[in-house]
Design an enzyme around this catalytic site. Sequence first.
Site, PDB file in Angstrom:
ATOM      1  N   ARG A 185      -5.039  25.445  14.899  1.00 19.26           N
ATOM      2  CA  ARG A 185      -6.348  25.782  14.334  1.00 19.26           C
ATOM      3  C   ARG A 185      -6.900  27.054  14.970  1.00 19.26           C
ATOM      4  NH1 ARG A 185      -9.516  20.266  15.305  1.00 19.26           N
ATOM      5  NH2 ARG A 185     -11.202  21.425  14.256  1.00 19.26           N
TER       6      ARG A 185
ATOM      7  N   LEU B  19      -2.584  13.640  17.143  1.00 15.89           N
ATOM      8  CA  LEU B  19      -3.064  14.498  16.065  1.00 15.89           C
ATOM      9  C   LEU B  19      -4.582  14.396  16.040  1.00 15.89           C
ATOM     10  CD1 LEU B  19      -0.621  13.596  13.123  1.00 15.89           C
ATOM     11  CD2 LEU B  19      -0.465  15.539  14.690  1.00 15.89           C
ATOM     12  N   ASP B  20      -5.245  15.512  15.740  1.00 16.53           N
ATOM     13  CA  ASP B  20      -6.697  15.476  15.595  1.00 16.53           C
ATOM     14  C   ASP B  20      -7.088  14.493  14.492  1.00 16.53           C
ATOM     15  OD1 ASP B  20      -6.945  17.459  17.510  1.00 16.53           O
ATOM     16  OD2 ASP B  20      -7.042  19.084  16.043  1.00 16.53           O
ATOM     17  N   ARG B  21      -8.310  13.984  14.575  1.00 18.61           N
ATOM     18  CA  ARG B  21      -8.799  13.025  13.580  1.00 18.61           C
ATOM     19  C   ARG B  21      -8.642  13.561  12.161  1.00 18.61           C
ATOM     20  NH1 ARG B  21     -12.637   8.706  13.323  1.00 18.61           N
ATOM     21  NH2 ARG B  21     -13.734   8.662  11.326  1.00 18.61           N
TER      22      ARG B  21
END
Length: 314
Positions: free
Chosen positions: A231, A133-135
């Site tokens: 996104r 998962l992205d930060r």
Amino acid sequence: MILTAVAGPELAGKRLDDGAVHLFPQLSKGRVRKIIDWGGCTVAGQVVRVASRQLRAGDELVLGVMEPDQYREFAYSREELLFEDGDYLAVNKAAGLNCQRTPYQLKGTVEYGVSLYLREIGIAEPARVIHRLDRGTSGVMIFPKSRQAAAHISAELQAGRVEKVYWALVTGEPAAAQWHVDAPIAKVGRSRYGVATPGKESRTLFRAAARGDGATLVEARPLTGRTHQIRVHLAHCGLPILGDTTYGGAAAPRMMLHCRAMSFTAHGGRTVAANAPLDDDFTAACISRGIVPPSPDDGTADVTLPSLSGSNSP
């Protein structure tokens, strides 16, 4: 924290560690050498682990420096786990945490926290990061407890048999209740991706879960696993995620993207499934826009989304 600078003519022929101290005077020579040893330094885009490497004028130096307040040692407790059986465990990753260690960060990552938990319960296996998962993204992360379990879930992910459900709070309202995006994604900048040709096949199913005042809570199901896929696809639809300033989203306390649920069939036929509740910032952002998020166990994850035969636009 990432530090970037370009070596001027005065540093031509100087050692890398000396040049880095000159460019980044806030760092001691000892700390610079440690960063270089860990592989946290690049010169002209290439990782360099030799402190005596000679610099050339125009070389771009990039150093990854772990911020002191991130040097915290934490482990997940059994009570904090979303799911656990003999082969897998699931945690609710907090927004702002890196899911995986980097050359300059170990503590303060989800991987490290899970590794401490495994050690605490007597498992000598490493914490294997099978999906990321992205930060800025929160939500479900599943970790295997053995090499065999890791191989199984990796194969399921590769085959597209792992169900993943995300929630995103976006600005604007989609025209349709359900839609899909089938649009290739390619890297378009140093840390940006976009819909572009040629690019990698990327498909996402979307549903408007709740509508509010100028915002919509969108349920997303990625059918492929491209970097920044949800996104990019939402921005492509003119529905940027709140807090995702990289792709045109309005400023917010965090990026409002959350991996709400994951499930797959484990070896032997049993189901591994986990639902992650929203954090306070995400919940508050929804409520302030007149949206009451559905509870994690309300069954909406079972809603049938459209097939890929429909339109690409919301």
